[in-house]
Design a protein around this motif. Structure first.
Motif, PDB file in Angstrom:
ATOM      1  N   ILE B 169       0.840  -1.201   0.000  1.00 16.24           N
ATOM      2  CA  ILE B 169       0.000   0.000   0.000  1.00 16.24           C
ATOM      3  C   ILE B 169       0.876   1.252   0.000  1.00 16.24           C
ATOM      4  N   LEU B 170       1.913   1.254   0.830  1.00 13.22           N
ATOM      5  CA  LEU B 170       2.794   2.426   0.889  1.00 13.22           C
ATOM      6  C   LEU B 170       3.369   2.724  -0.493  1.00 13.22           C
ATOM      7  N   LEU B 171       3.828   1.674  -1.140  1.00 14.88           N
ATOM      8  CA  LEU B 171       4.463   1.831  -2.449  1.00 14.88           C
ATOM      9  C   LEU B 171       3.453   2.311  -3.487  1.00 14.88           C
ATOM     10  N   SER B 172       2.334   1.574  -3.598  1.00 15.70           N
ATOM     11  CA  SER B 172       1.412   1.892  -4.686  1.00 15.70           C
ATOM     12  C   SER B 172       0.690   3.201  -4.419  1.00 15.70           C
ATOM     13  N   PHE B 173       0.402   3.489  -3.133  1.00 13.95           N
ATOM     14  CA  PHE B 173      -0.315   4.729  -2.856  1.00 13.95           C
ATOM     15  C   PHE B 173       0.593   5.930  -3.038  1.00 13.95           C
ATOM     16  N   SER B 174       1.855   5.818  -2.636  1.00  9.30           N
ATOM     17  CA  SER B 174       2.701   6.997  -2.848  1.00  9.30           C
ATOM     18  C   SER B 174       2.899   7.224  -4.342  1.00  9.30           C
ATOM     19  N   PHE B 175       3.081   6.150  -5.076  1.00 11.20           N
ATOM     20  CA  PHE B 175       3.218   6.301  -6.521  1.00 11.20           C
ATOM     21  C   PHE B 175       1.919   6.846  -7.126  1.00 11.20           C
ATOM     22  N   GLY B 176       0.800   6.273  -6.723  1.00 14.59           N
ATOM     23  CA  GLY B 176      -0.488   6.744  -7.241  1.00 14.59           C
ATOM     24  C   GLY B 176      -0.746   8.193  -6.902  1.00 14.59           C
ATOM     25  N   MET B 177      -0.346   8.599  -5.687  1.00 12.64           N
ATOM     26  CA  MET B 177      -0.583   9.987  -5.281  1.00 12.64           C
ATOM     27  C   MET B 177       0.291  10.940  -6.086  1.00 12.64           C
ATOM     28  N   ILE B 178       1.540  10.548  -6.321  1.00  7.40           N
ATOM     29  CA  ILE B 178       2.424  11.430  -7.089  1.00  7.40           C
ATOM     30  C   ILE B 178       1.894  11.580  -8.518  1.00  7.40           C
ATOM     31  N   ILE B 179       1.597  10.447  -9.149  1.00  8.62           N
ATOM     32  CA  ILE B 179       1.114  10.495 -10.535  1.00  8.62           C
ATOM     33  C   ILE B 179      -0.229  11.228 -10.599  1.00  8.62           C
ATOM     34  N   GLY B 180      -1.145  10.859  -9.687  1.00  8.01           N
ATOM     35  CA  GLY B 180      -2.461  11.505  -9.683  1.00  8.01           C
ATOM     36  C   GLY B 180      -2.344  12.983  -9.396  1.00  8.01           C
ATOM     37  N   GLY B 181      -1.487  13.345  -8.450  1.00  8.72           N
ATOM     38  CA  GLY B 181      -1.301  14.756  -8.107  1.00  8.72           C
ATOM     39  C   GLY B 181      -0.769  15.540  -9.288  1.00  8.72           C
ATOM     40  N   ILE B 182       0.209  14.988  -9.968  1.00 13.06           N
ATOM     41  CA  ILE B 182       0.785  15.677 -11.130  1.00 13.06           C
ATOM     42  C   ILE B 182      -0.259  15.807 -12.232  1.00 13.06           C
ATOM     43  N   ALA B 183      -0.963  14.700 -12.494  1.00 12.77           N
ATOM     44  CA  ALA B 183      -1.954  14.722 -13.575  1.00 12.77           C
ATOM     45  C   ALA B 183      -3.034  15.756 -13.292  1.00 12.77           C
ATOM     46  N   GLY B 184      -3.547  15.747 -12.064  1.00 10.79           N
ATOM     47  CA  GLY B 184      -4.639  16.657 -11.741  1.00 10.79           C
ATOM     48  C   GLY B 184      -4.192  18.104 -11.661  1.00 10.79           C
ATOM     49  N   TYR B 185      -2.987  18.310 -11.141  1.00 10.86           N
ATOM     50  CA  TYR B 185      -2.525  19.685 -10.954  1.00 10.86           C
ATOM     51  C   TYR B 185      -2.197  20.349 -12.290  1.00 10.86           C
ATOM     52  N   VAL B 285      -7.186   9.248   1.589  1.00  9.16           N
ATOM     53  CA  VAL B 285      -6.130   8.262   1.351  1.00  9.16           C
ATOM     54  C   VAL B 285      -6.003   7.279   2.509  1.00  9.16           C
ATOM     55  N   ILE B 286      -6.092   7.797   3.754  1.00  9.45           N
ATOM     56  CA  ILE B 286      -5.936   6.920   4.912  1.00  9.45           C
ATOM     57  C   ILE B 286      -7.027   5.852   4.915  1.00  9.45           C
ATOM     58  N   VAL B 287      -8.258   6.292   4.633  1.00 11.06           N
ATOM     59  CA  VAL B 287      -9.374   5.350   4.610  1.00 11.06           C
ATOM     60  C   VAL B 287      -9.183   4.341   3.491  1.00 11.06           C
ATOM     61  N   ALA B 288      -8.871   4.841   2.301  1.00  8.67           N
ATOM     62  CA  ALA B 288      -8.720   3.951   1.149  1.00  8.67           C
ATOM     63  C   ALA B 288      -7.592   2.958   1.386  1.00  8.67           C
ATOM     64  N   LEU B 357     -13.029   4.319  10.010  1.00 10.34           N
ATOM     65  CA  LEU B 357     -12.225   5.490   9.651  1.00 10.34           C
ATOM     66  C   LEU B 357     -12.979   6.361   8.658  1.00 10.34           C
ATOM     67  N   ARG B 358     -13.631   5.708   7.697  1.00 13.16           N
ATOM     68  CA  ARG B 358     -14.350   6.472   6.686  1.00 13.16           C
ATOM     69  C   ARG B 358     -15.492   7.264   7.329  1.00 13.16           C
ATOM     70  N   ASP B 359     -16.230   6.579   8.196  1.00 12.22           N
ATOM     71  CA  ASP B 359     -17.334   7.280   8.852  1.00 12.22           C
ATOM     72  C   ASP B 359     -16.820   8.415   9.717  1.00 12.22           C
ATOM     73  N   ALA B 360     -15.701   8.170  10.406  1.00 14.15           N
ATOM     74  CA  ALA B 360     -15.170   9.195  11.304  1.00 14.15           C
ATOM     75  C   ALA B 360     -14.613  10.374  10.514  1.00 14.15           C
ATOM     76  N   ALA B 361     -14.075  10.094   9.329  1.00 13.70           N
ATOM     77  CA  ALA B 361     -13.498  11.167   8.526  1.00 13.70           C
ATOM     78  C   ALA B 361     -14.572  11.969   7.820  1.00 13.70           C
ATOM     79  N   ASP B 362     -15.763  11.376   7.663  1.00 15.75           N
ATOM     80  CA  ASP B 362     -16.829  12.052   6.935  1.00 15.75           C
ATOM     81  C   ASP B 362     -17.611  12.938   7.899  1.00 15.75           C
ATOM     82  N   THR B 363     -17.368  14.233   7.822  1.00 11.28           N
ATOM     83  CA  THR B 363     -17.985  15.141   8.791  1.00 11.28           C
ATOM     84  C   THR B 363     -19.484  15.270   8.580  1.00 11.28           C
ATOM     85  N   LYS B 364     -19.958  14.886   7.390  1.00 10.80           N
ATOM     86  CA  LYS B 364     -21.391  15.058   7.118  1.00 10.80           C
ATOM     87  C   LYS B 364     -22.206  13.911   7.690  1.00 10.80           C
TER      88      LYS B 364
END
Lengths: 348, 366
Positions: B169-185, B285-288, B357-364
């Motif tokens: 998860i650490l590997l794929s999520f950091s890679f996914g976040m970098i690629i996704g962040g660059i693509a979206g930004y 990300v933490i929840v996912a 975690l998802r429920d706790a993170a969802d303020t709504k």
């Protein structure tokens, strides 16, 4: 030499056939320590002009067609991205309209101010720098005894800045998240961030629009006070003419991407020349007076790309003449320091 | 909302007077979700057990007891105010054992036994429990077809199976976040190219991709290499989905005024992504990540089950289950399914925690 000189700036959104001219032949100069107000209705190009000073309008879609923006004598439009990063914050800092949105919700405000310090004040508490420099930093930070680590120096500087913008109990406030502060406090934090890099020019883009009236006055007082103490120039963008009299040395009135009147503030307020400026002033509600309806300028600012031929204000102008819709008049200096884009400025 | 909370948890006024940070609110809401907390506690125990596997396991994962293949579980019991372990004797026939009456040895705690390396580094031989006598073994979960202690192997296997999920998860999520962040930004052409790449990877059925990727690695790799390979393969498949979601969030975050404000301070694009875009996606990300760890654990199980993962004699939950394929074995020696139960508990615990975690993170969702 002026601190900022915008010369005949022309900027389009889009390219070629689909190009829409957002800024058309805007020229504006700001001297060191001068306050200039940029006034106009929503959508007239004020913000885009201001963001252009730091070349912050994303290109594309924006496209600079012509003109130059000289900041300290160097053309911003020709700078490399590295040079741009140096002037952003380093020479020109921004304060935006909605402080709540302009602060990152997930960081404590102290850290956000530190971001600015880290980028533009590498001298702060840097190990091994000449003692004179760190000594100066220490002096400014209110004297931390002993050799302060970089972290301590940064903290002290943040506290000094928060004090400077009038935030009470800065030592505990720097650990606050943006949402724990009121709008006025948030805007003070934004100003502290902008000042952290010690800019020569502060661009405040409607800094009080999102705040209520009493806070507006406080923020404006703070800005004039800081200007006195730090001697920086301010470009204040507003659509509120009431602010102009208190703050500005000179005023530029924009309409539909063009400057229609440029004048010392005092004279402009006493005797506005362009019919648009007059209409704007007439629509400021007066405390005394018997009008029970607010006067408004009929119609809307023409949409970008849909400007009328001739004078752009003609369709809404109370004193328009037939020839107004055929030729767009030039900005002409009619008295010393007073420029007007209307040949009929003498008409009462 | 605030009033409700105060009514539910009468906390001292000093605490309620100051505004809670988002993190404090999050923890407070999480603590009220019993199922999620249970999942969390189970996971803490599992990971601690994996960390101290050599100490808790009574035997080495390779140790073969040639006298006791397919031995049923042996449990210590109370007798004369102490824990004792009975002796079993082998009866004629296929793997039939019988307890010998009145022949026991006391169970000792903190006893010397097989050598192992604590945390893979410190040589040690102290074990949590054992009899110290090879004729009186303690097989809490029986033995497998080679006479190896299933309980010990389960613990050693958990080191691989549990860590693969987290590292993957650490590997794929950091890679996914970098690629996704660059693509979206950056959006535009960068976005198009990167997202088509993601879709390419996502369009290939995962199992085929896993097996064909496995084929590109040479046979006869050491177990450490195999482990690294599995992590890389699983992460290679996993990053694309993450990148797509992060890209969507980055597309909306880039329009936020605080991004413009950071640019106006002279911040570089990459630092804006790292400091201003990505931290705002963390609650998702933490929840996912928590909800995705099970897929990596199961991925290792699938690979090892198919014989292309962790190789014998090293233990992983996946290759231990391989022994339980045979229905004949399953009928006669059901304790071989223990790793299945371990996987079940782990996956369930992760899902409970993730949901909480998802429920706790969802303020709504109050």
């Amino acid at each position: 030499m002026n601190l900022l000189e915008i010369k005949n700036l022309k900027m389009d959104f889009g390219k070629d056939a689909g190009a829409l001219r957002a800024i058309d032949d805007v020229s504006l100069a700001i001297g060191e320590g001068e306050t200039v107000c940029l006034v106009g209705e929503s959508g007239c190009g004020k913000t885009v002009t201001a963001l252009s000073i730091g070349k912050l309008v994303p290109t594309p879609p924006a496209h600079y067609v012509d003109g130059e923006i000289l900041l300290n004598g160097r053309d911003v439009l020709k700078m490399s991205s590295r040079q741009l990063r140096e002037i952003r914050g380093g020479v020109v800092s921004y304060v935006f309209q909605e402080p709540g949105a302009a602060l990152n919700p997930v960081f404590r405000i102290g850290n956000q101010i530190k971001e600015s310090l880290k980028l533009h004040r590498p001298d702060l508490g840097a190990p091994g720098t000449a003692s004179a420099r760190s000594g100066m930093a220490r002096h400014r930070a209110g004297a931390v005894p002993g050799a302060p680590s970089r972290r301590k120096a940064l903290d002290a500087e943040v506290i000094r800045l928060l004090k400077l913008v009038g935030i009470p109990a800065p030592e505990s406030r720097l650990r606050n998240y943006p949402f724990e502060m009121s709008g006025g406090m948030q805007q003070r934090v934004m100003i502290a961030m902008a000042l952290a890099s010690e800019p020569k020019l502060l661009v405040a883009d409607e800094p009080t629009t999102a705040l209520d009236v009493t806070i507006q006055a406080q923020i404006l007082d703070l800005l004039s006070d800081l200007k006195q103490r730090l001697g920086m120039a301010i470009l204040l963008i507003t659509h509120n003419l009431g602010i102009v009299g208190d703050m500005a040395d000179r005023v530029a009135v924009m309409y539909a991407g063009q400057i229609v009147e440029l004048s010392p503030a005092r004279e402009l307020l006493r005797r506005p020349l362009h019919p648009y400026t007059r209409a704007l002033m007439a629509s400021v509600p007066k405390l005394r007076g018997d009008a029970d309806r607010l006067s408004a300028i009929p119609g809307n600012v023409p949409r970008i790309g849909n400007f009328p031929p001739g004078c752009r204000f003609a369709p809404r102008c109370p004193m328009a003449k037939p020839e107004c819709s055929s030729k767009n008049p030039d900005l002409v200096e009619v008295e010393t320091g007073r420029f007007v884009r209307c040949p009929f400025w003498k008409t009462e | 909302m605030k009033l409700n909370m105060d009514a539910a948890t009468p906390t001292p006024t000093a605490e309620t007077q100051t505004a809670l940070s988002p993190w404090q609110l999050f923890r407070r809401r999480l603590r009220r979700r019993k199922i999620a907390m249970t999942g969390g506690v189970i996971l803490v125990f599992l990971y601690l057990a994996a960390l101290f596997a050599g100490f808790i396991a009574p035997y080495d994962y390779q140790r073969q007891d040639r006298a006791r293949f397919f031995h049923p579980p042996i449990w210590p019991r109370w007798e004369h105010f102490r824990l004792v372990v009975p002796r079993y004797e082998k009866l004629p026939g296929d793997f039939v054992y019988r307890e010998v009456p009145n022949d026991t040895r006391p169970l000792h705690f903190f006893i010397r036994g097989d050598k192992y390396r604590l945390f893979g580094l410190i040589p040690a031989s102290l074990h949590l429990f054992g009899t110290g006598d090879t004729n009186y073994p303690v097989y809490l979960l029986g033995t497998d077809q080679f006479g190896r202690c299933v309980f010990s192997r389960l613990l050693y296997g958990s080191q691989i199976s549990l860590s693969i999920g987290v590292i993957g998860i650490l590997l794929s999520f950091s890679f996914g976040m970098i690629i996704g962040g660059i693509a979206g930004y950056f959006a535009g052409a960068t976005d198009t190219v990167l997202m088509r790449l993601c879709e390419l990877i996502m369009s290939i059925p995962a199992l085929y991709l896993i097996i064909s990727l496995r084929g590109t690695f040479p046979p006869g790799m050491s177990s450490a290499q195999v482990y690294a390979m599995i992590v890389v393969i699983l992460s290679f498949i996993g990053w694309a989905g993450m990148a797509r979601v992060i890209r969507g969030m980055a597309l909306s975050l880039r329009e936020q005024p605080f991004v413009l404000a950071a640019r106006a301070l002279g911040q570089t694009h990459l630092k804006v992504i790292a400091r201003h875009i990505l931290p705002n996606t963390f609650s998702y990300v933490i929840v996912a990540a928590t909800l995705n760890v099970p897929y990596y654990i199961l991925g290792e199980v699938v690979l090892s089950f198919l014989g292309v993962g962790i190789q014998e004699p090293n233990a992983s939950w996946g290759n231990m289950l391989t022994a339980a394929q045979n229905t004949e074995y399953l009928k006669n020696f059901p304790w071989l399914l223990a790793p299945g139960a371990a996987i079940f508990v782990t996956v369930l615990a992760f899902n409970f925690l993730g949901d909480g975690l998802r429920d706790a993170a969802d303020t709504k969702a109050q």
